[in-house]
Design a protein around this motif. Structure first.
Motif, PDB file in Angstrom:
ATOM      1  N   LYS A   1     -10.841  -1.149   1.300  1.00 25.10           N
ATOM      2  CA  LYS A   1     -10.937  -1.489   2.728  1.00 25.10           C
ATOM      3  C   LYS A   1     -12.242  -2.218   3.032  1.00 25.10           C
ATOM      4  CE  LYS A   1      -8.182   2.453   4.395  1.00 25.10           C
ATOM      5  NZ  LYS A   1      -8.247   3.741   5.134  1.00 25.10           N
ATOM      6  N   LYS A   2     -13.322  -1.772   2.379  1.00 26.42           N
ATOM      7  CA  LYS A   2     -14.639  -2.364   2.631  1.00 26.42           C
ATOM      8  C   LYS A   2     -14.785  -3.743   1.979  1.00 26.42           C
ATOM      9  CE  LYS A   2     -15.789   1.665   4.378  1.00 26.42           C
ATOM     10  NZ  LYS A   2     -15.651   1.872   5.837  1.00 26.42           N
ATOM     11  N   LEU A   3     -13.885  -4.099   1.059  1.00 29.10           N
ATOM     12  CA  LEU A   3     -13.981  -5.385   0.369  1.00 29.10           C
ATOM     13  C   LEU A   3     -13.303  -6.512   1.125  1.00 29.10           C
ATOM     14  CD1 LEU A   3     -13.349  -4.334  -3.348  1.00 29.10           C
ATOM     15  CD2 LEU A   3     -15.534  -4.842  -2.243  1.00 29.10           C
ATOM     16  N   ILE A   4     -12.596  -6.196   2.190  1.00 25.70           N
ATOM     17  CA  ILE A   4     -11.933  -7.230   2.980  1.00 25.70           C
ATOM     18  C   ILE A   4     -12.988  -8.192   3.526  1.00 25.70           C
ATOM     19  CG2 ILE A   4     -10.631  -7.667   5.103  1.00 25.70           C
ATOM     20  CD1 ILE A   4      -9.124  -5.038   4.524  1.00 25.70           C
ATOM     21  N   GLY A   5     -12.792  -9.476   3.266  1.00 22.16           N
ATOM     22  CA  GLY A   5     -13.765 -10.487   3.678  1.00 22.16           C
ATOM     23  C   GLY A   5     -14.682 -10.935   2.560  1.00 22.16           C
ATOM     24  N   TYR A   6     -14.663 -10.228   1.429  1.00 18.18           N
ATOM     25  CA  TYR A   6     -15.495 -10.627   0.291  1.00 18.18           C
ATOM     26  C   TYR A   6     -15.001 -11.944  -0.312  1.00 18.18           C
ATOM     27  CZ  TYR A   6     -18.710  -6.718  -0.553  1.00 18.18           C
ATOM     28  OH  TYR A   6     -19.745  -5.821  -0.471  1.00 18.18           O
ATOM     29  N   LYS A   7     -15.918 -12.671  -0.962  1.00 17.86           N
ATOM     30  CA  LYS A   7     -15.592 -13.947  -1.595  1.00 17.86           C
ATOM     31  C   LYS A   7     -15.889 -13.870  -3.095  1.00 17.86           C
ATOM     32  CE  LYS A   7     -14.778 -15.800   2.460  1.00 17.86           C
ATOM     33  NZ  LYS A   7     -13.386 -16.078   2.898  1.00 17.86           N
ATOM     34  N   ASN A   8     -15.154 -14.657  -3.853  1.00 14.71           N
ATOM     35  CA  ASN A   8     -15.412 -14.832  -5.291  1.00 14.71           C
ATOM     36  C   ASN A   8     -15.414 -13.490  -6.020  1.00 14.71           C
ATOM     37  OD1 ASN A   8     -15.938 -16.194  -7.685  1.00 14.71           O
ATOM     38  ND2 ASN A   8     -18.156 -16.191  -7.379  1.00 14.71           N
ATOM     39  N   LEU A   9     -14.322 -12.766  -5.878  1.00 13.79           N
ATOM     40  CA  LEU A   9     -14.191 -11.451  -6.496  1.00 13.79           C
ATOM     41  C   LEU A   9     -12.812 -11.328  -7.132  1.00 13.79           C
ATOM     42  CD1 LEU A   9     -15.815  -8.728  -6.669  1.00 13.79           C
ATOM     43  CD2 LEU A   9     -14.472  -7.967  -4.706  1.00 13.79           C
ATOM     44  N   THR A  10     -12.759 -10.745  -8.324  1.00 16.06           N
ATOM     45  CA  THR A  10     -11.487 -10.446  -8.977  1.00 16.06           C
ATOM     46  C   THR A  10     -11.335  -8.936  -9.069  1.00 16.06           C
ATOM     47  OG1 THR A  10     -11.545 -12.474 -10.294  1.00 16.06           O
ATOM     48  CG2 THR A  10     -10.078 -10.733 -11.056  1.00 16.06           C
ATOM     49  N   VAL A  11     -10.209  -8.440  -8.578  1.00 13.23           N
ATOM     50  CA  VAL A  11      -9.940  -6.998  -8.565  1.00 13.23           C
ATOM     51  C   VAL A  11      -8.699  -6.716  -9.395  1.00 13.23           C
ATOM     52  CG1 VAL A  11      -9.359  -4.983  -7.165  1.00 13.23           C
ATOM     53  CG2 VAL A  11     -10.998  -6.669  -6.299  1.00 13.23           C
ATOM     54  N   ILE A  12      -8.870  -5.904 -10.428  1.00 14.65           N
ATOM     55  CA  ILE A  12      -7.742  -5.420 -11.220  1.00 14.65           C
ATOM     56  C   ILE A  12      -7.447  -3.994 -10.761  1.00 14.65           C
ATOM     57  CG2 ILE A  12      -6.882  -4.885 -13.533  1.00 14.65           C
ATOM     58  CD1 ILE A  12      -8.931  -6.910 -14.621  1.00 14.65           C
ATOM     59  N   THR A  13      -6.197  -3.698 -10.482  1.00 13.75           N
ATOM     60  CA  THR A  13      -5.871  -2.358  -9.991  1.00 13.75           C
ATOM     61  C   THR A  13      -4.482  -1.927 -10.438  1.00 13.75           C
ATOM     62  OG1 THR A  13      -5.805  -0.955  -8.005  1.00 13.75           O
ATOM     63  CG2 THR A  13      -4.918  -3.190  -7.797  1.00 13.75           C
ATOM     64  N   ASN A  14      -4.302  -0.630 -10.501  1.00  9.50           N
ATOM     65  CA  ASN A  14      -2.975  -0.054 -10.756  1.00  9.50           C
ATOM     66  C   ASN A  14      -2.418   0.574  -9.482  1.00  9.50           C
ATOM     67  OD1 ASN A  14      -4.885   2.060 -10.749  1.00  9.50           O
ATOM     68  ND2 ASN A  14      -3.551   3.369 -11.995  1.00  9.50           N
ATOM     69  N   ALA A  15      -3.032   0.266  -8.328  1.00 14.93           N
ATOM     70  CA  ALA A  15      -2.626   0.856  -7.053  1.00 14.93           C
ATOM     71  C   ALA A  15      -1.913  -0.173  -6.191  1.00 14.93           C
ATOM     72  CB  ALA A  15      -3.845   1.397  -6.313  1.00 14.93           C
ATOM     73  N   LEU A  16      -0.661   0.092  -5.848  1.00 20.43           N
ATOM     74  CA  LEU A  16       0.108  -0.854  -5.043  1.00 20.43           C
ATOM     75  C   LEU A  16      -0.502  -1.038  -3.661  1.00 20.43           C
ATOM     76  CD1 LEU A  16       3.776   0.214  -5.887  1.00 20.43           C
ATOM     77  CD2 LEU A  16       2.541  -1.775  -6.732  1.00 20.43           C
ATOM     78  N   ASN A  17      -0.980   0.046  -3.058  1.00 17.13           N
ATOM     79  CA  ASN A  17      -1.542  -0.080  -1.709  1.00 17.13           C
ATOM     80  C   ASN A  17      -2.802  -0.938  -1.707  1.00 17.13           C
ATOM     81  OD1 ASN A  17      -2.815   2.108  -3.138  1.00 17.13           O
ATOM     82  ND2 ASN A  17      -3.701   2.840  -1.224  1.00 17.13           N
ATOM     83  N   ILE A  18      -3.627  -0.816  -2.757  1.00 21.90           N
ATOM     84  CA  ILE A  18      -4.830  -1.642  -2.853  1.00 21.90           C
ATOM     85  C   ILE A  18      -4.454  -3.109  -3.069  1.00 21.90           C
ATOM     86  CG2 ILE A  18      -6.833  -2.148  -4.319  1.00 21.90           C
ATOM     87  CD1 ILE A  18      -7.201   0.873  -4.667  1.00 21.90           C
TER      88      ILE A  18
END
Length: 255
Positions: free
Chosen positions: A111-128
């Motif tokens: 939630k806190k990452l909304i608005g971030y730039k130039n970031l790659t997020v790998i996740t196993n969470a569908l909601n994320i």
């Protein structure tokens, strides 16, 4: 040493709350008791309104509503988890590739990452993935795996296989319990291979756990405290626990 019936039922409900369902035959093997004993346990849990029994097993009550609403089941200590999430932002930089594990604390980070730039997020969470997938500055990559409705996550060997050959700067890892004796613990055995693969893929592992998780043991142990580099927790952590982490060369970061 056999687990007392009340403790066994507590572990059974934790497992079902994590996976969404369980089979009698599997529970009997896990807890090393007869299938008759497990059926009696499930009868008691159903009488408490916690589960619904079906032929050969049981499933979590109201799980369909949670999935449709994309709501996580575990929503305790959210004030602590939000503080932890805010602290985590200090360790996430532009250009990073990070892994966000599934869970309520890591969801707060997302939630806190909304608005971030130039970031790659790998996740196993569908909601994320859904939360961050439309952010123009964030590339979201999902693992494969088996779907776990209560945690809205993907798990199992296929989820773990995704991380083979993957290298990232930082992992933000969740846990159900952490202690000196049992190390990192989780309610679901299927998660262990995924968590280990995430740790192996990351240069730095931050365990994100509110203070109520410290000293608690869930069903399955991933391994020793040495698997993590840092623990980010809330200020209510006890002094004796700080000493344990320090003795194991783990830095405690207070939110």
């Amino acid at each position: 040493m056999a687990i007392l019936p009340n403790k066994r039922r507590e572990k059974i409900i934790e497992l079902i709350q994590e996976d969404g369902s369980a089979k009698v035959i599997d529970l009997a093997k896990i807890f090393k008791v007869t299938e008759v004993t497990i059926r009696q346990d499930l009868e008691k849990l159903e009488a408490q309104g916690l589960i619904v029994r079906e032929h050969g097993g049981a499933f979590l009550k109201n799980i369909e509503d949670n999935v449709r609403n994309f709501s996580l089941l575990q929503q305790e200590n959210m004030d602590k988890k939000e503080l932890i999430a805010l602290k985590c932002l200090e360790f996430i930089e532009s250009g990073d590739t990070i892994i966000l594990d599934s869970g309520s604390t890591t969801t707060e980070i997302a939630k806190k990452l909304i608005g971030y730039k130039n970031l790659t997020v790998i996740t196993n969470a569908l909601n994320i993935a859904l939360m961050l997938g439309t952010e123009p500055g964030i590339e979201v990559i999902m693992t494969g795996g088996e779907f776990k409705p209560p945690t809205l996550s993907l798990t199992g060997q296929k989820a773990a296989d995704f991380f083979e050959g993957v290298n990232v700067q930082k992992l933000f890892l969740a846990t159900a319990g952490i202690s000196l004796k049992s190390g990192l613990t989780y309610p679901s055995i299927s998660d262990l291979v995924v968590k280990k693969a995430m740790i192996d893929a990351a240069d730095i592992t931050y365990l994100v756990a509110d203070s109520t998780k410290i000293g608690k043991n869930a069903l399955a142990s991933l391994g020793a405290l040495s698997l993590i580099d840092y623990i980010i927790t809330d200020p209510e952590i006890e002094e004796k626990d700080k000493v344990v982490f320090k003795e194991n060369e783990i830095e405690v970061i207070l939110a």
